[in-house]
Design an enzyme around this catalytic site. Structure first.
Site, PDB file in Angstrom:
ATOM      1  N   GLY A 325     -20.150  44.660   5.742  1.00 37.65           N
ATOM      2  CA  GLY A 325     -19.527  43.899   4.667  1.00 37.65           C
ATOM      3  C   GLY A 325     -20.103  44.330   3.326  1.00 37.65           C
ATOM      4  N   SER A 326     -20.206  43.355   2.449  1.00 37.77           N
ATOM      5  CA  SER A 326     -20.613  43.672   1.078  1.00 37.77           C
ATOM      6  C   SER A 326     -22.065  44.102   0.948  1.00 37.77           C
ATOM      7  CB  SER A 326     -20.363  42.464   0.178  1.00 37.77           C
ATOM      8  OG  SER A 326     -18.997  42.112   0.235  1.00 37.77           O
ATOM      9  N   THR A 327     -22.867  43.907   2.008  1.00 40.20           N
ATOM     10  CA  THR A 327     -24.260  44.328   1.892  1.00 40.20           C
ATOM     11  C   THR A 327     -24.378  45.831   1.699  1.00 40.20           C
ATOM     12  OG1 THR A 327     -24.447  44.505   4.295  1.00 40.20           O
ATOM     13  CG2 THR A 327     -25.140  42.428   3.310  1.00 40.20           C
TER      14      THR A 327
END
Lengths: 623, 366
Positions: A325-327
Site C-alpha cells: 500500500g502507501s507505505t
C-alpha cells in the site's frame, strides 16, 4: 580269601592287558593333543579375535548428551529453559513380557494411544539396551507409584531428564521456535555420533537456526556391563561440552507490548534497531504455545492449529506476504529524487483521480475531492495517490523495480532464522515468465501506490524502514545478539554486522528530503498519522498504508462496515524514531484492520514511547 | 615285616595322592574366582573334598578280593536304585536323578559308575582272558541295562560315563577286535534310532554343537561365550580373578560344567598345559598301578577306573572348547559339586587298594 582270586600270571594275560592299556594310552595322548591343539588355536591364533569379542561383550560406550544451551532475551529474560522432568522409559531387551509390562504400567500412570504409538515406533529404531521413553512429564505421584512397583517391572526405569520449557509461551514462539523429538528427517542430516543420546533438536525459529550453538558436543562414558546389560563400573569418561547460552536481540518488554497490541487481531510487528540490525520485537499474531511441541503434540491438537482460520502457525512477520500500500511511497519519493524525475518543490495537480493518456479509466485517489497542488513532501505526508500514479508513470516499471529492489524488497532480508519469504517486486521479465503476458502501463500506476502484484513481508518493510532511518547503512536484521559459554559466561560469538544494501549510494540531501517527508506524516499539519504523534516528546518519521484487498468498481465507495471482515483493508504503518538519531524502526501490519492511520499508527506510538522510555499520551509509565 | 611308612600303612600311593591334591587345590582356586569370590562356597567344597578323601582312604583299606566279592551285590543294588529312581525319584532340572533318602539326596547313577566296571571286571576275571564271545555278550548286557536306565532319566552325560567305564574294562580285558569292529558298526547303525529316541533338548544340544552361531543368544550361547572366554585368555591368561567373561555373567554354568573356560580365561594356555600335565601324571600313575596289580580283577577294574577318569576330563574339555556336544559332565576334581567328587575319589581308593595290597599279597605268597 586270596585263593578265591584268580592270580594274574606274568604270561599272556598280562601282556594282553598291557597291550590294550598301551593302546589306550596312545589314543588318550592323541585325544589330549587334540584338546591342546584346539585350546592353542583359540588362545593363540584367534586370541585377538576373541579379545575383541570379549571386550565387545563387556565394554559399552554410553553417550552422555550435552545440556542444551538456554536462550535469553538481550535484557536477560529467560526464553527457553531446561526443566527437570521425570519420564517413564523401558529398555526393551530387559523386558520379557512387553504386553504385560505395558498393561501393568497403564494401571500406574495414565497413557494415551499416542504415547503407545510413539513408543512402538521408537522401540524399533533404538540401539540395543537403549531405553525408549514411554511417558513424559510424570507427576510426582506417578513417579512414586512406579517406584513402588519397580521391583516387579524389570527393564522399566523412571529417568530424570531435562525438558525444554518456554516460560513466555506464545509471546515469543515465532522467534524462539521450539525443539521437538528427532525424527527421520533430522537423522538423515545431523551428525549421528554427536547426537547419540540426544533426543530433541531445534525444529523452528532460533532453536533451529542456532542448533549448532545450542546443542554442544556429546560426551562418552565407557562402561563395563554384565550379561544383563547392567553397568558394573565406569572405565572412562569424556565429559560432554554443554551448548552455548544464547542471548537474542529481542527486547522482551517491547515484545510484550507489541504482542499485547496485536492481541485478538491477525497481524505482525517487526521492530529493528536501524544501527545494529537487532530485531527488537518480532510478533506474529495469533501465536501458539510451543511447549506441547517439545515432546510431541497430539495429532488432534496439531490438526486444530492447522485448521484454525487465523493460522496461528504461520509466521506472518517473516512469511506473511502483503501489498505494501502507501507505505511504499517514501521509497518511491526517494527514487524520484535519485532518478531526477522530480525535484522536491515540483508539484502535481490532484483532482482526486488520474487517467492515462487516451484511456478513460480513472485511477482514483483515496481522497475523493483530491489534494489540489501537492509537492513531494505533501504527497508523502498526505499520501496523495495521484502524485504517485503520475510519478510511477514517469519512472516506468524498470526504474520502479530498480528502486524497490535496492531497498531489499523481493529478496529475503537475510535475518538469521530460517523460513522467510522473499515477497515479490514485479518486473517485465517476471510477468512474462510467470504469467506469459506483457507488462501493461496501468500496472505501473497501481504499483506506485503499493498495489497490484507487489508483495512484501513485514520484515522486509521493517528493514526498508531501517535503511531509510539509517540513510542506507542499516545492517541485515538479526535475532542472535551473542552466544556465551555456559560455565565462564564469556562471549564466544557475536555475529558480524553486515550492511543489508551496500549498493545504496545517493546524496545525503535526497535521504534528508525523503525523511523530511516521512516526518511530515507524523508532525505536519496534514500528516496522515499526525494524531499518533500528538504530545510526543520526540520526533519521529513514518508512513501509513492501507492495502486494498477488494477491487472497487469505478463508481463504488468503500465502506468498511459493509464488507466482511476478511475482505476489509489491511492497516499498515512504518515508522522510526527518534528522527535525528533513530534507535527503532518498525513495520506494523494489522490484517483487515481498516486504515493504517487509525489502527496501525497508534501501535507504533505505543512501541516508541515504551522503547524510548517516555510516557505515552495515556500517561502509561515507561517499561 | 619291615617298617612301613604312614602312607604304606594307609594304603596310599604318594605320587597319585600328590597329583589328586594338586588338582583339588587348582579346583578350589578356580572355584573362588568362578563362584563370585565367596569364601563360603570354597569352604563347603573344601569340606566335601575332605569327606571324599576320607572315603578314598577308607576304600583303599579293602583288599581287591573283598571288592570283587562286593561287585555283584553292589551292581544289583545299583540296578534296583536306578529302577526306583525312575519310579519315585525327584525331578531336578528336568530329569529324574535323585533319590531322597531323608538325610541326604543320592544319585544312584553315581553308584553305577563304580558298580558297572566292578561287575564287568568280576565277570571277566572268572575265566582266562581274553573273554569268550558269550562272556563278552553277557558283559555287554551288564553294561547296557544301567546305561539305558540312566539315559532314560534323562542324563546323557552320566550314561556316557557309565558306558565308558564298562566298555573300557571290556576293552582292556581283551575283547576281540572283530567284536569291537562289529560293536562299532552296530553303534553306527543304531545312531538314527538313538537320534529318534533322544529328548528334544538333547537333539538341540547336538544341533547347537554342530553350528553354535546359528542361534547366538539362544542355544548356542554357552559355546560361543565359552570360546570367547578361552580365546581371550591367550597365552598367559587375564590373571586370577580377572576373567571378565565369568565375572560379568557372560559364561553360564561357570563354576560347574564350564569351569574349564574360567580356568582358560584366567590362566591362559600355560595354565592349561600345567593342568593337563597333572591329569596326565595322575592317569599314567593310575594305569601303572593298575597294570602291575597282581590279580586280574584289580588290574581290569583299576584300568577301567583310570580310563573313565580320562573320559571325564576329555569329554568335559572337549565340550568346553567346542569340540564335543554339550553334555553335563563335570571336569573331574575341579568342578563345583560333591557327587562326582565322592565317586571319583572312591574309584581312586580302589586303584590304590589294587596297588598297595599287591605287596602284602606277594609277601604272603612269597
Amino acid at each position: 580269601m586270596v585263593s578265591r582270586l584268580k592270580l594274574g600270571s606274568p604270561g599272556t594275560e598280562f601282556r594282553l592287558v598291557r597291550g590294550r592299556v598301551l593302546l589306550c594310552a596312545g589314543a588318550m595322548a592323541l585325544l589330549v593333543l587334540a584338546i591342546i591343539a584346539r585350546v592353542s588355536y583359540l588362545q593363540i591364533a584367534l586370541h585377538d579375535h576373541f579379545t575383541t569379542l570379549s571386550r565387545h561383550n563387556r565394554v559399552k560406550i554410553v553417550p552422555i548428551p550435552p545440556i542444551r544451551g538456554r536462550i535469553f532475551s538481550r535484557d536477560g529474560v529467560l526464553l527457553a529453559d531446561n526443566r527437570p522432568s521425570f519420564s517413564l522409559e523401558i529398555v526393551p531387551e530387559q523386558v520379557t513380557d512387553m504386553t504385560g509390562t505395558i498393561e501393568k504400567l497403564g494401571q500406574l500412570v495414565s497413557m494415551s494411544q499416542a504415547d503407545l504409538a510413539r513408543f512402538r515406533d521408537q522401540a524399533g529404531k533404538m540401539r540395543l539396551f537403549e531405553s525408549v521413553p514411554l511417558r513424559f512429564n510424570l507427576t510426582e505421584e506417578e513417579v512414586a507409584r512406579v517406584s513402588i512397583e519397580r521391583h516387579a517391572l524389570p527393564g522399566v526405569e523412571v529417568v530424570a531428564r531435562l525438558d525444554r520449557f518456554y516460560p513466555l509461551g506464545a509471546d515469543v514462539a515465532h522467534s524462539v521456535g521450539y525443539v521437538g523429538m528427532i525424527d527421520d528427517e533430522d537423522l538423515a542430516r545431523l551428525d549421528r555420533s554427536d547426537y547419540s543420546g540426544t533426543t530433541h533438536i531445534g525444529k523452528l525459529g532460533a532453536e533451529k537456526a542456532f542448533e549448532d550453538l545450542l546443542h554442544g558436543h556429546v560426551g562418552f562414558q565407557q562402561v563395563e556391563v554384565n550379561a544383563q546389560g547392567r553397568v558394573v563400573r565406569v572405565l572412562d569418561r569424556t565429559a560432554p561440552m554443554p551448548g552455548r547460552n544464547l542471548y537474542l536481540t529481542l527486547d522482551i518488554s517491547l515484545q510484550t507490548v507489541a504482542a499485547k497490541a496485536l492481541a485478538g487481531r491477525r497481524g505482525a510487528i517487526v521492530a529493528l534497531d536501524p544501527q545494529t540490525g537487532s530485531v527488537l520485537a518480532l510478533v506474529s499474531s495469533p501465536s501458539y504455545d510451543p511447549n506441547p511441541f517439545v515432546n510431541g503434540i497430539s495429532s488432534a491438537d496439531y490438526q486444530a492449529l492447522l485448521d484454525s482460520p487465523a493460522a496461528p502457525l504461520l509466521n506472518r512477520a517473516l512469511q506473511g506476504k502483503y501489498p505494501p500500500g502507501s507505505t511504499i511511497k517514501p521509497f518511491l519519493a526517494l527514487a524520484a529524487l535519485d532518478f531526477g524525475v522530480r525535484a522536491v518543490p515540483d508539484s502535481t495537480w490532484c483532482p482526486g483521480w488520474f487517467a492515462l493518456k487516451g484511456s478513460s479509466h480513472q485511477y482514483r485517489d483515496w481522497k475523493k475531492r483530491g489534494h489540489g497542488h501537492v509537492d513531494l513532501t505533501q504527497a508523502v505526508a498526505q499520501s496523495c495517490d495521484v502524485y504517485f500514479y503520475t510519478l510511477a508513470n514517469d519512472l516506468g516499471i524498470d526504474r520502479l523495480y530498480d528502486a524497490l529492489d535496492r531497498f531489499g524488497f523481493g529478496h529475503p532480508t537475510g535475518i538469521d532464522i530460517k523460513g522467510e519469504s522473499k515477497g515479490l517486486i514485479p518486473s517485465r521479465a517476471w510477468k512474462q515468465e510467470a504469467l506469459k503476458e506483457p507488462w501493461y502501463p496501468g500496472e505501473t500506476l497501481i504499483m506506485g501506490i503499493g498495489q497490484g502484484y507487489v508483495q512484501v513481508t513485514p520484515a522486509q518493510l521493517a528493514l526498508a524502514t531501517a535503511i531509510m532511518a539509517s540513510r542506507g547503512r542499516a545492517p541485515k536484521p538479526r535475532l542472535l545478539d551473542e552466544a556465551r559459554d555456559v560455565l565462564t559466561g564469556d562471549v564466544v560469538l557475536r555475529p558480524v554486522v553486515a550492511v543489508a544494501s551496500p549498493t545504496l549510494e545517493r546524496s545525503e540531501s535526497h535521504w534528508a528530503e525523503a525523511v523530511r517527508a516521512m516526518r511530515e506524516v507524523m508532525h505536519g499539519p496534514f500528516g496522515t498519522a499526525r494524531r499518533s504523534a500528538q504530545g510526543a516528546t520526540y520526533e519521529s518519521a513514518g508512513k501509513t498504508g492501507t492495502a486494498q484487498l477488494v477491487g472497487m468498481a469505478q463508481d463504488e465507495a468503500y465502506r468498511a462496515q459493509e464488507l466482511a471482515e476478511e475482505l476489509r483493508d489491511h492497516a499498515l504503518f512504518i515508522a522510526f524514531a527518534p528522527l535525528d538519531a533513530p534507535r527503532i524502526a518498525v513495520a506494523i501490519i494489522v490484517e483487515n484492520g481498516g486504515s493504517g492511520s487509525g489502527t496501525a499508527a497508534p501501535i507504533a506510538r505505543e512501541l516508541f514511547d515504551h522503547y524510548l522510555g517516555v510516557a505515552g499520551p495515556s500517561g502509561a509509565a515507561p517499561g | 615285616m619291615r617298617d612301613q611308612s604312614l602312607s604304606e600303612r594307609l594304603h596310599m600311593d604318594v605320587p597319585l595322592l600328590l597329583g589328586l591334591t594338586m588338582l583339588c587345590a587348582i579346583g578350589l582356586i578356580t572355584l573362588y574366582s568362578a563362584g563370585g569370590q565367596e569364601a563360603a562356597v570354597v569352604l563347603r567344597q573344601f569340606l566335601r573334598m575332605l569327606l571324599a578323601f576320607g572315603l578314598m582312604v577308607l576304600v583303599a583299606q579293602f583288599p581287591p578280593g573283598r571288592l570283587a566279592r562286593w561287585s555283584v551285590p553292589l551292581y544289583g543294588i545299583g540296578l534296583l536304585l536306578l529302577v526306583l529312581v525312575l519310579m519315585i525319584g525327584e525331578v531336578g532340572k528336568g530329569a529324574q536323578r535323585w533319590l531322597d533318602l531323608g538325610v541326604f539326596r543320592f544319585q544312584p547313577s553315581e553308584l553305577a559308575k563304580l558298580a558297572v566296571p566292578m561287575a564287568v571286571a568280576w565277570l571277566l576275571a572268572q575265566r582266562e582272558l581274553p573273554p569268550s564271545l558269550p562272556r563278552v555278550f553277557a558283559a555287554g548286557v551288564l553294561i547296557l541295562i544301567p546305561v539305558l536306565l540312566i539315559a532314560k532319566q534323562p542324563d546323557l552325560g552320566t550314561a556316557v560315563i557309565v558306558a565308558v567305564a564298562g566298555f573300557s574294562v571290556l576293552f582292556v580285558g581283551g575283547m576281540s577286535w572283530r567284536l569291537i569292529g562289529a560293536a562299532v558298526l552296530l553303534a553306527a547303525a543304531s545312531a538314527p534310532t538313538l537320534w529318534y529316541l533322544m529328548h528334544d533338548y538333547q537333539r538341540r544340544r547336538v544341533h547347537m554343537f554342530l553350528d553354535p552361531e546359528q542361534d547366538p543368544l539362544g542355544s548356542g550361547y554357552h559355546i560361543i561365550q565359552s570360546k570367547i572366554a578361552i580365546g581371550s585368555g591367550g597365552l598367559y591368561g587375564k590373571g586370577w580373578l580377572n576373567g571378565t567373561q565369568s565375572h560379568l555373567d557372560f559364561l553360564p554354568e561357570r563354576s560347574t560344567d564350564f569351569i574349564f573356560a574360567v580356568y582358560c580365561e584366567e590362566f591362559g594356555l600355560m595354565g592349561v598345559l600345567l593342568l593337563i600335565a597333572i591329569y596326565a601324571l595322575i592317569i599314567a600313575r593310575g594305569l601303572y598301578l593298575a597294570l602291575y596289580s597282581q590279580e586280574v580283577y584289580g588290574r581290569l577294574l583299576g584300568c577301567g577306573i583310570m580310563l573313565t577318569f580320562f573320559a571325564y576330563m576329555f569329554v568335559n574339555m572337549g565340550m568346553v572348547v567346542g569340540q564335543l556336544p554339550v553334555v553335563g559332565i563335570p571336569l573331574p576334581l575341579i568342578s563345583h559339586g560333591g557327587t562326582s567328587l565322592v565317586t571319583l575319589l572312591a574309584g581312586f581308593g580302589m586303584v590304590m587298594s589294587v596297588h598297595s595290597h599287591r605287596r602284602l599279597l606277594s609277601e604272603k605268597v612269597g
